[in-house]
Design a protein around this motif. Structure first.
Motif, PDB file in Angstrom:
ATOM      1  N   GLU A  98      43.988  38.401  41.174  1.00  0.00           N
ATOM      2  CA  GLU A  98      43.094  39.313  41.875  1.00  0.00           C
ATOM      3  C   GLU A  98      41.990  39.865  40.971  1.00  0.00           C
ATOM      4  O   GLU A  98      40.984  40.357  41.462  1.00  0.00           O
ATOM      5  N   ARG A  99      42.181  39.769  39.658  1.00  0.00           N
ATOM      6  CA  ARG A  99      41.110  40.217  38.755  1.00  0.00           C
ATOM      7  C   ARG A  99      39.901  39.307  38.845  1.00  0.00           C
ATOM      8  O   ARG A  99      38.801  39.668  38.418  1.00  0.00           O
ATOM      9  N   VAL A 100      40.087  38.097  39.400  1.00  0.00           N
ATOM     10  CA  VAL A 100      38.997  37.124  39.501  1.00  0.00           C
ATOM     11  C   VAL A 100      38.655  36.814  40.954  1.00  0.00           C
ATOM     12  O   VAL A 100      37.486  36.773  41.329  1.00  0.00           O
TER      13      VAL A 100
ATOM     14  N   LYS B 159      49.024  38.337  42.121  1.00  0.00           N
ATOM     15  CA  LYS B 159      48.502  39.641  41.712  1.00  0.00           C
ATOM     16  C   LYS B 159      47.586  39.490  40.502  1.00  0.00           C
ATOM     17  O   LYS B 159      46.506  40.098  40.448  1.00  0.00           O
ATOM     18  N   ALA B 160      47.986  38.654  39.544  1.00  0.00           N
ATOM     19  CA  ALA B 160      47.176  38.475  38.337  1.00  0.00           C
ATOM     20  C   ALA B 160      45.821  37.871  38.650  1.00  0.00           C
ATOM     21  O   ALA B 160      44.819  38.197  38.007  1.00  0.00           O
TER      22      ALA B 160
ATOM     23  N   ALA C 228      35.289  37.663  34.076  1.00  0.00           N
ATOM     24  CA  ALA C 228      35.918  37.335  35.350  1.00  0.00           C
ATOM     25  C   ALA C 228      34.888  36.949  36.408  1.00  0.00           C
ATOM     26  O   ALA C 228      35.120  36.043  37.217  1.00  0.00           O
TER      27      ALA C 228
ATOM     28  N   SER D 150      39.334  37.443  45.191  1.00  0.00           N
ATOM     29  CA  SER D 150      39.921  38.185  46.301  1.00  0.00           C
ATOM     30  C   SER D 150      40.857  37.249  47.060  1.00  0.00           C
ATOM     31  O   SER D 150      40.763  36.017  46.930  1.00  0.00           O
TER      32      SER D 150
END
Length: 230
Positions: free
Chosen positions: A12-14, A9-10, A66, A16
């Motif tokens: 996903e900021r960078v 989950k963490a 990011a 997909s």
């Protein structure tokens, strides 16, 4: 949420899920299963933990950008020799992975929540549990019946067994099933011994087999059938 799901989950900021699958050399379906809580193969677990550490360090080095971190990872992956990034991630070498995207020196220091510590703790726990199991006295009574091979895995089991016997015709293979922790999460384990070879030599042959057959056979199985030393 499991620890691995939190790491995914963490990231996903960078990245997909599709990008992540490319970077660690697995399928989008595998990433989807991991995000849903499926128990990972060790190589995928190592790659995810290491990639999270790499992303954290890269964000520090790139001022929290990011998009720049994503571009650095995907550009390296698509460049000549891009497999070096994936190879470093899958063997748990965060410093080597960072070096492939041009981040070295003090910038490779991972923040205090170093995920390499998580992996080391997991490996140490596995070793302790194996030692406890080996030292435990035999349980009284008849052993439980073996877990049956689920029908959905019989064709894959047969394909891997046949492929390995073509690769090493004199191998002895014993079959067991790991029932897993969730429904439809079984694994077939093919325990291999080879007459005349020590366990370390057998392990080397298994590595050769995986290298030779990963792309056309083992990758799509996603750890449902494993070839391991006895």
């Amino acid at each position: 949420m499991t620890a691995l799901q939190a790491h995914l989950k963490a990231m996903e900021r960078v990245l997909s899920p599709g990008d992540l699958a490319k970077v660690i050399a697995t399928t989008p379906e595998t990433v989807s299963r991991l995000r849903g809580g499926r128990r990972p193969r060790r190589t995928n677990e190592v790659a995810v933990l290491t990639l999270h550490a790499v992303i954290d360090a890269a964000l520090v080095a790139m001022g929290g950008d990011a998009a720049a971190v994503r571009d650095a990872l995907l550009s390296r992956l698509c460049a000549p020799g891009g497999s070096a990034l994936t190879d470093a991630l899958r063997r748990g070498d965060a410093e080597a992975a960072l070096a492939t995207i041009g981040i070295t020196g003090d910038a490779t220091e991972v923040p205090d929540h170093d995920l390499a510590d998580d992996l080391a703790a997991d490996l140490a726990f596995d070793a302790r549990m194996a030692a406890i199991e080996a030292a435990a006295p035999p349980r009284p009574g008849a052993p439980p019946p073996p877990w049956p091979v689920p029908e959905r895995l019989t064709a894959a089991r047969d394909a891997v067994r046949e492929a390995f016997l073509e690769f090493q015709p004199d191998a002895d293979i014993e079959e067991r099933v790991n029932p897993g922790e969730q429904p439809d999460d079984e694994q077939v384990l093919l325990y291999v011994s080879i007459p005349g070879l020590a366990r370390e030599q057998v392990r080397d042959r298994l590595c050769d087999f995986r290298d030779a057959r990963w792309d056309d056979l083992l990758d799509e199985l996603d750890g449902d059938v494993l070839v391991v030393t006895r």
